[in-house]
Design a protein around this motif. Structure first.
Motif, mmCIF file in Angstrom:
data_model
loop_
_atom_site.group_PDB
_atom_site.id
_atom_site.type_symbol
_atom_site.label_atom_id
_atom_site.label_comp_id
_atom_site.label_asym_id
_atom_site.label_seq_id
_atom_site.Cartn_x
_atom_site.Cartn_y
_atom_site.Cartn_z
ATOM 1 N N ALA A 79 3.503 -21.754 -11.721
ATOM 2 C CA ALA A 79 3.056 -23.098 -11.348
ATOM 3 C C ALA A 79 1.583 -23.067 -10.957
ATOM 4 C CB ALA A 79 3.897 -23.616 -10.181
ATOM 5 N N PRO A 80 0.869 -24.154 -11.162
ATOM 6 C CA PRO A 80 -0.538 -24.228 -10.732
ATOM 7 C C PRO A 80 -0.656 -23.995 -9.229
ATOM 8 C CG PRO A 80 -0.001 -26.057 -12.193
ATOM 9 C CD PRO A 80 1.306 -25.391 -11.863
ATOM 10 N N GLY A 81 -1.792 -23.431 -8.824
ATOM 11 C CA GLY A 81 -2.032 -23.161 -7.414
ATOM 12 C C GLY A 81 -2.499 -21.743 -7.194
ATOM 13 N N SER A 82 -2.474 -21.303 -5.945
ATOM 14 C CA SER A 82 -2.958 -19.973 -5.573
ATOM 15 C C SER A 82 -1.826 -18.958 -5.628
ATOM 16 C CB SER A 82 -3.563 -20.005 -4.165
ATOM 17 O OG SER A 82 -4.676 -20.882 -4.114
ATOM 18 N N VAL A 230 -5.621 -15.213 -7.332
ATOM 19 C CA VAL A 230 -6.161 -16.060 -8.393
ATOM 20 C C VAL A 230 -5.685 -17.495 -8.159
ATOM 21 C CG1 VAL A 230 -6.192 -14.197 -10.098
ATOM 22 C CG2 VAL A 230 -4.210 -15.717 -9.958
ATOM 23 N N THR A 231 -6.416 -18.407 -8.746
ATOM 24 C CA THR A 231 -5.999 -19.806 -8.765
ATOM 25 C C THR A 231 -5.636 -20.159 -10.195
ATOM 26 O OG1 THR A 231 -7.449 -20.382 -6.919
ATOM 27 C CG2 THR A 231 -6.697 -22.186 -8.317
ATOM 28 N N ILE A 232 -4.444 -20.698 -10.373
ATOM 29 C CA ILE A 232 -3.957 -21.038 -11.707
ATOM 30 C C ILE A 232 -4.121 -22.533 -11.945
ATOM 31 C CG2 ILE A 232 -1.906 -21.155 -13.188
ATOM 32 C CD1 ILE A 232 -0.933 -18.611 -11.919
ATOM 33 N N GLU A 233 -4.767 -22.850 -13.050
ATOM 34 C CA GLU A 233 -4.939 -24.240 -13.472
ATOM 35 C C GLU A 233 -4.364 -24.376 -14.875
ATOM 36 O OE1 GLU A 233 -9.087 -24.947 -13.278
ATOM 37 O OE2 GLU A 233 -9.223 -24.760 -11.088
ATOM 38 N N THR A 240 -5.519 -21.326 -17.101
ATOM 39 C CA THR A 240 -6.737 -20.613 -16.713
ATOM 40 C C THR A 240 -6.532 -19.939 -15.367
ATOM 41 O OG1 THR A 240 -8.129 -22.210 -17.883
ATOM 42 C CG2 THR A 240 -9.207 -20.820 -16.243
ATOM 43 N N LEU A 241 -6.847 -18.637 -15.318
ATOM 44 C CA LEU A 241 -6.805 -17.890 -14.073
ATOM 45 C C LEU A 241 -8.230 -17.780 -13.536
ATOM 46 C CD1 LEU A 241 -4.508 -14.852 -15.042
ATOM 47 C CD2 LEU A 241 -3.844 -17.136 -14.272
ATOM 48 N N THR A 242 -8.466 -18.317 -12.364
ATOM 49 C CA THR A 242 -9.770 -18.230 -11.721
ATOM 50 C C THR A 242 -9.678 -17.258 -10.562
ATOM 51 O OG1 THR A 242 -10.289 -20.524 -12.280
ATOM 52 C CG2 THR A 242 -11.593 -19.504 -10.530
ATOM 53 N N PRO A 243 -10.525 -16.211 -10.518
ATOM 54 C CA PRO A 243 -10.494 -15.289 -9.373
ATOM 55 C C PRO A 243 -10.594 -16.056 -8.061
ATOM 56 C CG PRO A 243 -11.927 -14.446 -11.094
ATOM 57 C CD PRO A 243 -11.553 -15.837 -11.509
ATOM 58 N N GLY A 244 -9.668 -15.764 -7.138
ATOM 59 C CA GLY A 244 -9.594 -16.549 -5.914
ATOM 60 C C GLY A 244 -10.189 -15.892 -4.696
ATOM 61 N N GLY A 245 -10.447 -14.585 -4.734
ATOM 62 C CA GLY A 245 -10.965 -13.890 -3.564
ATOM 63 C C GLY A 245 -12.455 -13.649 -3.669
ATOM 64 N N ARG A 246 -13.029 -13.207 -2.584
ATOM 65 C CA ARG A 246 -14.442 -12.869 -2.552
ATOM 66 C C ARG A 246 -14.617 -11.587 -1.739
ATOM 67 N NH1 ARG A 246 -13.954 -16.168 -5.706
ATOM 68 N NH2 ARG A 246 -15.207 -18.027 -6.182
ATOM 69 N N PHE A 247 -15.621 -10.824 -2.066
ATOM 70 C CA PHE A 247 -15.979 -9.626 -1.334
ATOM 71 C C PHE A 247 -14.783 -8.669 -1.258
ATOM 72 C CE2 PHE A 247 -18.550 -13.148 0.426
ATOM 73 C CZ PHE A 247 -19.769 -12.767 -0.108
ATOM 74 N N ALA A 248 -14.253 -8.418 -0.070
ATOM 75 C CA ALA A 248 -13.193 -7.420 0.074
ATOM 76 C C ALA A 248 -11.915 -7.800 -0.659
ATOM 77 C CB ALA A 248 -12.890 -7.196 1.558
#
Length: 296
Positions: A79-82, A230-233, A240-248
């Motif tokens: 499902a879409p979301g994180s 990841v965030t799924i759209e 589309t999988l968008t990377p959801g984290g940053r740095f660590a």
């Protein structure tokens, strides 16, 4: 390590300021106590930042242990979301590919770390960083295989690059010395990072300078193992999988076995745990000495 260097630099600046303050107020004891207190607080702040990263790394390990390994079909059905994902699938660049510093094959993602270092001529260690240091991830949108509808790992919006939103791990370390035949591609790429092979790499009678490189890549058409948030759209015909984290917490990718990812996390956890303990203990001691002197 850079966090420790920053704290040490702060301490040096404060100590230099002691003489100026002591000269102005005519009381070096008070200046020293205040300086110790300031350095102690700075070290405690560094310890707190390290503890925050420790928590993030432990959270990553727990997520890794609990996550099921999915393939392209499973991801397409989410499902879409994180989501936190462990995905193993073939991956292919949508169009253009990237290349690292070394002469590797065309890739969908490549992470390279490098620095100019100095050591005694003829000895493999010890060495110290003396010149330019860089870290960079190049990545482009890519499609996972074994899906009923296209599943793409890409950046948000219309931007082509994924870049620093992901990191490729599991690469080998390599040293470029004055005796190596360095290709034109490697020379040009290093120059773009501020490293001039002709000027920065040399060997003298006592010391030699070399470039230390660690590079990991995901070849175009290879099998990737991806772990992280990841965030799924989804739309009518694409996921589309968008990377959801940053740095660590940014997603990690590798073409090696699954053990490469927790090993990378544990290694970093060990480093930041040691930094947290050392800076925390040192900061507490300095602050206690300063307060005891001021109140005494």
């Amino acid at each position: 390590m850079r966090r420790v260097v920053g704290l040490a630099f702060t301490a040096v600046v404060v100590l230099v300021a002691i003489a100026a303050v002591g000269t102005v107020i005519g009381e070096f004891r008070l200046a020293i106590d205040l300086a110790l207190a300031l350095i102690g607080v700075s070290f405690l702040a560094g310890s707190a930042l390290s503890l925050v990263e420790c928590g993030q790394r432990i959270h990553q390990l727990v997520r890794f242990a609990l996550a099921d390994v999915r393939d392209g079909r499973d991801v397409g059905a989410l499902a879409p979301g994180s989501h936190w994902l462990r995905v193993e699938a073939g991956i292919t660049a949508q169009d253009e590919t990237v290349r690292g510093v070394l002469d590797g094959e065309p890739s969908v993602a490549a992470t390279v770390e490098g620095s100019v270092r100095e050591r005694f001529a003829g000895l493999p260690w010890p060495s110290t960083e003396v010149g330019t240091r860089f870290e960079q991830t190049d990545a482009v949108p890519a499609v996972l295989d074994r899906t009923t509808a296209p599943v793409t790992l890409a950046a948000t919006g219309s931007s082509r690059t994924v870049g620093h939103d992901v990191r490729v791990v599991g690469g080998d370390r390599r040293e470029l010395t004055v005796s190596d035949d360095v290709s034109s591609h490697t020379r040009e790429t290093l120059a773009a990072h501020g490293v001039d092979v002709e000027a920065d790499v040399f060997s003298g009678s006592v010391f030699e300078h070399y470039v230390r490189l660690t590079e990991a890549a995901v070849p175009d058409g290879g099998t990737v193992r991806l772990f992280g948030p990841v965030t799924i759209e989804t739309d009518a015909c694409r996921t589309t999988l968008t990377p959801g984290g940053r740095f660590a917490s940014r997603p990690l990718m590798t073409t090696s076995g699954w053990g490469t990812i927790p090993w990378r996390i544990c290694r970093r956890l060990g480093v930041v745990s040691a930094v947290a303990a050392l800076t925390g203990g040192g900061g507490t001691l300095l602050l206690w000495l300063a307060v005891d002197s001021l109140l005494g």
